[in-house]
Structures are given as structure tokens and as C-alpha cells.
Design a protein around this motif. Structure first.
Motif, PDB file in Angstrom:
ATOM      1  N   ILE A 262       0.860  -1.187   0.000  1.00 54.59           N
ATOM      2  CA  ILE A 262       0.000   0.000   0.000  1.00 54.59           C
ATOM      3  C   ILE A 262       0.892   1.231   0.000  1.00 54.59           C
ATOM      4  O   ILE A 262       1.746   1.388   0.878  1.00 54.59           O
TER       5      ILE A 262
ATOM      6  N   ARG B 240      -9.103  -3.933  -2.689  1.00 55.85           N
ATOM      7  CA  ARG B 240      -7.933  -4.777  -2.954  1.00 55.85           C
ATOM      8  C   ARG B 240      -7.971  -6.046  -2.102  1.00 55.85           C
ATOM      9  O   ARG B 240      -7.646  -7.133  -2.583  1.00 55.85           O
TER      10      ARG B 240
ATOM     11  N   TRP C 280      -8.312   0.386   1.466  1.00 57.65           N
ATOM     12  CA  TRP C 280      -7.897  -0.641   0.509  1.00 57.65           C
ATOM     13  C   TRP C 280      -8.821  -1.852   0.575  1.00 57.65           C
ATOM     14  O   TRP C 280      -8.440  -2.969   0.245  1.00 57.65           O
TER      15      TRP C 280
END
Length: 139
Positions: A10, A23, A20
Motif C-alpha cells: 500500500i 484490494r 484498501w
């Protein structure tokens, strides 16, 4: 029972929260499991992990402001400042939050609430590349 492990990098732009969730959800989907438990671990001592509201940006701003107040940068307040005045405050902020999270998986989906997102909380001023380790166990 199966297991999968991996990591995600990240990029941060300095202090603040980086969402995130997508993801993490994509990585979980790639593993092809329907039920299980995802464990996420931040491999750093000056960044942490949070599950927090992902709708109102003011929540992230208020959290960042709160941590600035309770662990301020002050060269005279701390002995440890090897990497600058934000070094020890970053460690304190990490100690007050989490370096790992556990999220159930059901129906192939992370069981996050409607307004919950997964965040890396960067506690240092300069940009960093942070690595989080992922481990999924399930079937």
C-alpha cells in the motif's frame, strides 16, 4: 480446509487513512473460498490497520486530528526521535490501534458492515510503501 497467504503493498502519501477494502476483497475472491476467516497483519511499527466508516470523509479527518492531539509531534516530549519528530508519535499511535484484523468470510464475501472499510493508518509524515500480510483459512 484450505489456506492461502499473500501480501499487498500500500502506497501512502504521508499521514492519514488509506482505504484498501477493494484490494483485500479482490485478493479474497481470487482464492475461491466461500467461508473462512481472513487475517490481515501490518508489518510495520509506525502504521496500523483499522476497520472504519468508509462513507463520510470527515470521519477519517476527525480520527487523524484526534491522534494528532493525543500523540503530538514534540521534540521535547520523547527520548526516541531517531527518524525525526514524527518517529515516537507514530509508534504511540500504532500502539493505540491495531496491527492485525480478522474478518469473517461468508458466501465468498468479507462480512464487513454496510459502512465499513479496511484502512491502513499511516502515522508518518513522509510517503511510505507499506506491506500487509494476508492469510485466509476456509473452504
Amino acid at each position: 480446509m484450505r489456506q492461502a497467504s499473500g501480501s499487498i503493498t500500500i502506497e501512502t502519501s504521508g499521514k492519514g487513512l488509506v482505504e484498501w477494502t477493494d484490494r483485500a476483497a479482490s485478493w479474497v475472491a481470487e482464492q475461491g473460498m466461500a467461508e473462512g476467516l481472513l487475517t490481515i497483519f501490518c508489518r510495520h511499527t509506525s502504521a496500523s490497520l483499522l476497520i472504519q466508516e468508509n462513507a463520510a470523509p470527515e470521519v477519517r479527518d476527525d480520527l487523524a486530528a484526534y491522534f494528532e492531539r493525543i500523540a503530538p509531534e514534540d521534540r521535547n516530549a520523547y527520548d526516541h526521535d531517531d527518524e525525526g519528530p514524527d518517529d515516537m508519535p507514530a509508534h504511540i499511535r500504532t500502539a493505540l490501534t491495531d496491527t492485525h484484523l480478522s474478518i469473517p468470510l461468508f458466501g465468498g464475501q468479507l462480512m464487513l458492515g454496510t459502512w465499513q472499510g479496511i484502512y491502513l493508518f499511516e502515522h508518518r509524515r513522509r510517503p511510505h510503501r507499506r506491506t500487509v500480510a494476508l492469510h485466509l483459512i476456509g473452504e
